[in-house]
Design an enzyme around this catalytic site. Structure first.
Site, PDB file in Angstrom:
ATOM      1  CG  ASP A  27      -2.159   0.864   1.017  1.00 39.56           C
ATOM      2  OD1 ASP A  27      -3.170   0.657   1.683  1.00 39.56           O
ATOM      3  OD2 ASP A  27      -2.086   1.765   0.147  1.00 39.56           O
TER       4      ASP A  27
HETATM    5  C1  GLC Z   1      -4.279   4.354  -0.093  1.00 35.94           C
HETATM    6  C2  GLC Z   1      -5.195   3.211   0.294  1.00 35.94           C
HETATM    7  C3  GLC Z   1      -5.296   2.139  -0.761  1.00 35.94           C
HETATM    8  C4  GLC Z   1      -5.146   2.768  -2.137  1.00 35.94           C
HETATM    9  C5  GLC Z   1      -3.725   3.274  -2.242  1.00 35.94           C
HETATM   10  C6  GLC Z   1      -3.469   4.004  -3.573  1.00 35.94           C
HETATM   11  O1  GLC Z   1      -3.541   4.770   1.028  1.00 35.94           O
HETATM   12  O2  GLC Z   1      -4.960   2.559   1.536  1.00 35.94           O
HETATM   13  O3  GLC Z   1      -6.565   1.483  -0.588  1.00 35.94           O
HETATM   14  O4  GLC Z   1      -5.398   1.806  -3.149  1.00 35.94           O
HETATM   15  O5  GLC Z   1      -3.374   4.143  -1.174  1.00 35.94           O
HETATM   16  O6  GLC Z   1      -4.226   5.181  -3.606  1.00 35.94           O
END
Ligand code: GLC
Length: 741
Positions: free
Chosen positions: A270
């Protein structure tokens, strides 16, 4: 490209190019003309990082992505195409109900169709991979991200996880992989692995403490269902599990995900989750973080320089064998190859289709249908459907608002959403409207971008709005009150300690109630709320969640009776925030309390009930349904026989309207070597019946549905007695028993 060619390509790459494939860059850099600009470059990416990157996050548009791809590949030493990824959670530009609402439909096949539309719109816009489905088990309404999940039940979440993966990717081929070269087929990315929804206190990013048994029986099934449906990628979660952050957790990533489940796709972190191993305190610096993440098998570093700045050195020092680096790079190259990007780096990007297909009537019609099926009617004392819209006033901050998309609908313009006011016009109602109050919250609200938006209005303006609304309410038969949470009160980094509606809306409700008790409340929300007062002062209460592009039309379809509500709660609505987390499939404890039991020494509160205000699986209809007693074709299931027991009921529409009922099968394992849930959902079937029509619904119960992690940690069914419940909510007592011999 043949696998052998891929391996040749891999062997031709310099170590810098290999590391580059594992680096994801924020799209903003490519938007600013491939320039590394100041404040946007919080991660200090270099021009070399940009030149060798493997993927890009959150930039969209056929022309833009085609241009970026062309220029990028010209400059890349081996002309390896970029992967374009983005957060498409409930639609790209045609916005569908938030996933929690889709869960309320209890209709996974409908979500699969919605996912197909989302994938094709995204494909025309040049995307290759969508960061969904989010399948985190969500039992704590304080957590802002429950709106992205399909709720508190492992079985329901598993059905939706598989449906959405198949909607994006299509089914698995003979090689166990989907045919992503087909038009409109994009890679899914199941997230957040794992157990992100278990955060203590419902506070986003907080610690998760679970026994291995609870992890495996309740939190992991939905991710496993996505892997079995063939998801090509998985995203790590921010939280620790057993005190080791997911992005550095070898047990989770290598033992369970790759060894036990056989996942051989790409594992992406993430956002900054690898760098956060430092703030978790398990890595002293980004180099250590990169080492731990590679050891855990994380292939792509989302938007930090952990990998870009350290992997080469770690390999040269021999701490990371180059074979391990190659393993990760080959997975990324294989994904690009499965998408056909080596043959056609632009895939389905198509500017003309973007104009004609995106938000086309067909797609809007599906969104409208999905929204209507997601609404949950919690109360109706004869107030719905509306009989005379001429003498009905629509009052509340949502009435004229197009802010009805979920918080992750980042590429959709609110101008594309149909407000209730627009829906009223489209439906030909001659109802009057009033705002009543603004979207003022009782605390400063931050949008997704972190900007501190001030929704607190001035007192004079609010007073005028309230008085106008009260006058209108006093002059009409029925008031439809449009209340609830604004979308930016939900989603990521939006955990709440209180579960009530904004105080200005509470005041509006009370003032309206003084002059007109015929109130139908339409409630917008991304989470279960404390609805005691709203319910008490309303004759009817319809939860519409965050319904998306066609919200206003779908709401008028249901209020007018054109469509009967058929949604069921995918999460329990608590009596109050003090009950949270509250969920139907709890353990019985040694001192189970049942309402009315006078014994003091039981597992209960002394000041509030144990039962939620509205339970999982509950939802009313405009019609009435009779569900017969359960018929079993046998009541003994021989262990190891591979046979099934068939449990059937007859469902009859005994009302006046065509409507749908969700028949739910729950099973309770009466005695086992570990404590079992008081009941667990094991089957659903949504039946659409005309007045007087009836249908036999049958569930096959097999041994593998009864498996558990026993006291010896073996995953298998155990002999003994079981109780089956079949009904229209988790509170049904329509029961029968059988034994596993
Ligand atoms: C965010 C979220 C995740 C998302 C990623 C890209 O922090 O936790 O669900 O897909 O970053 O935006």
């Amino acid at each position: 490209m043949q696998e052998s060619r891929l391996k040749e390509l891999l062997s031709d790459l310099t170590i810098e190019e290999k590391v580059g494939q594992l680096v994801q860059i924020p799209g903003s850099f490519f938007e600013e003309d491939f320039v590394i600009t100041g404040p946007a470059n919080a991660m200090n990416f270099t021009k070399e990082d940009l030149r060798l990157a493997g993927s890009v996050l959150s930039v969209v548009g056929a022309e833009k992505l085609t241009d970026i791809q062309k220029r990028f590949m010209d400059e890349h030493p081996h002309h390896i195409p970029l992967l374009f990824m983005a957060d498409i959670i409930n639609g790209y530009r045609t916005i569908f109900p938030v996933p929690l609402a889709q869960g309320a439909s209890f209709h996974p096949a409908l979500s699969k169709k919605a996912a197909e539309v989302a994938a094709l719109e995204s494909a025309y816009a040049g995307l290759h991979l969508l960061f969904s489905p989010m399948v985190d088990l969500s039992r704590d309404a304080r957590w802002g991200r429950v709106m992205e999940s399909t709720g508190e039940d492992p079985y329901l979440n598993s059905l939706f996880a598989a449906a959405i993966v198949e909607g994006y990717q299509g089914g698995k081929g003979a090689d166990g992989h989907p045919a992503l070269t087909e038009k409109g087929r994009l890679s899914a990315c199941v997230k957040h692995f794992a157990a992100y929804g278990g955060a203590i206190g419902g506070r986003d990013y907080n610690t998760v403490e679970l026994s291995e048994r609870t992890l495996r029986e309740e939190y992991l099934p939905s991710y496993q269902a996505a892997v079995e449906a063939g998801t090509e990628t998985v995203m790590t979660s921010f939280n620790v599990l057993n005190r080791i952050p997911a992005s550095g957790n070898r047990h989770l990533m290598r033992d369970i995900l790759r060894q036990e489940w056989g996942f051989d796709g790409v594992l992406i972190s993430d956002w900054a989750a690898i760098a956060e191993l430092v703030s978790h305190g398990i890595a002293e610096d980004q180099k250590e973080a990169a080492y731990l993440a590679m050891q855990a098998g994380v292939d792509i570093d989302m938007c930090t320089r952990c990998y870009a700045g350290n992997l080469k050195e770690l390999v040269e020092e021999g701490r990371i064998p180059e074979t391990r680096l190659d393993e990760a790079v080959l997975r990324v190259l294989r994904l690009k190859n499965r998408l056909g990007l080596f043959e056609d780096p632009f895939k389905d990007a198509d500017a003309s289709q973007e104009k004609t297909y995106i938000l086309c009537n067909e797609n809007r019609k599906l969104s409208r249908e999905a929204a209507a099926e997601s609404f949950v009617l919690l109360k109706n004392e004869g107030a719905l459907p509306l009989t005379d819209t001429d003498s009905t006033a629509f009052i509340g901050p949502f009435t004229d608002s197009a802010r009805i998309n979920g918080a992750w609908s980042i590429f959709a313009g609110e101008k594309d959403a149909v407000s209730i006011e627009a829906g009223i016009k489209n439906a030909g109602f001659s109802s009057k409207t009033a705002k009543g109050c603004l979207f003022s919250a009782d605390y400063p609200l931050q949008g997704m971008g972190g900007k501190n938006a001030d929704y607190l209005s001035d007192e004079k303006e609010e007073e005028a709005l309230l008085q106008e609304a009260v006058r209108l309410a006093g002059a009409c038969e029925t008031v439809v009150l449009t209340l609830g949470e604004l979308n930016i009160m939900t989603g990521e980094a939006a955990s709440r300690g209180m579960l009530d509606i904004p105080s200005k809306q509470q005041r509006l409700l009370r003032e309206i109630y003084k002059v007109n008790q015929n109130i139908v409340t339409v409630l917008f929300t991304g989470r279960p709320l404390d609805l005691r007062e709203v319910s008490a002062l309303s004759k009817a209460l319809l939860v519409v969640w965050q319904p998306g592009s066609e919200g206003g039309n779908a709401i008028c379809d249901v209020l007018s009776g054109k469509v009967s509500p058929s949604g069921k709660l995918p999460m329990s609505f608590p009596y109050c925030v003090g009950q949270v987390p509250v969920y139907y499939n709890e353990l019985s404890t040694g001192r189970r309390y049942r309402e009315g039991d006078p014994n003091k020494f039981l597992s209960k509160y002394i000041d509030i009930p144990n039962a939620p205000l509205y339970p999982f699986g509950f939802g009313l209809s405009y019609s009435a349904f009779a569900i017969s007693e359960i018929m079993l074709d046998r009541d003994i299931l021989p262990m190891g026989s591979g046979e099934s027991i068939h449990a059937s009921v007859t469902v009859k529409n005994t009302g006046e309207r065509e409507a749908a009922e969700v028949v739910q099968l729950y099973i309770r394992d009466e005695v086992a070597s570990t404590a079992r849930p008081v009941r667990a959902l094991k089957g659903i079937e949504k039946v659409f019946l005309k007045p007087g029509e009836e249908k036999k619904v049958s569930f096959a119960i097999s041994e593998d549905m009864l498996r558990l992690y026993g006291a010896d940690d073996e995953f298998r069914a155990e002999k003994g007695d079981f109780t089956i419940y079949i009904g229209n909510s988790s509170e049904t007592e329509n029961a029968a028993r059988f034994s596993l011999s």
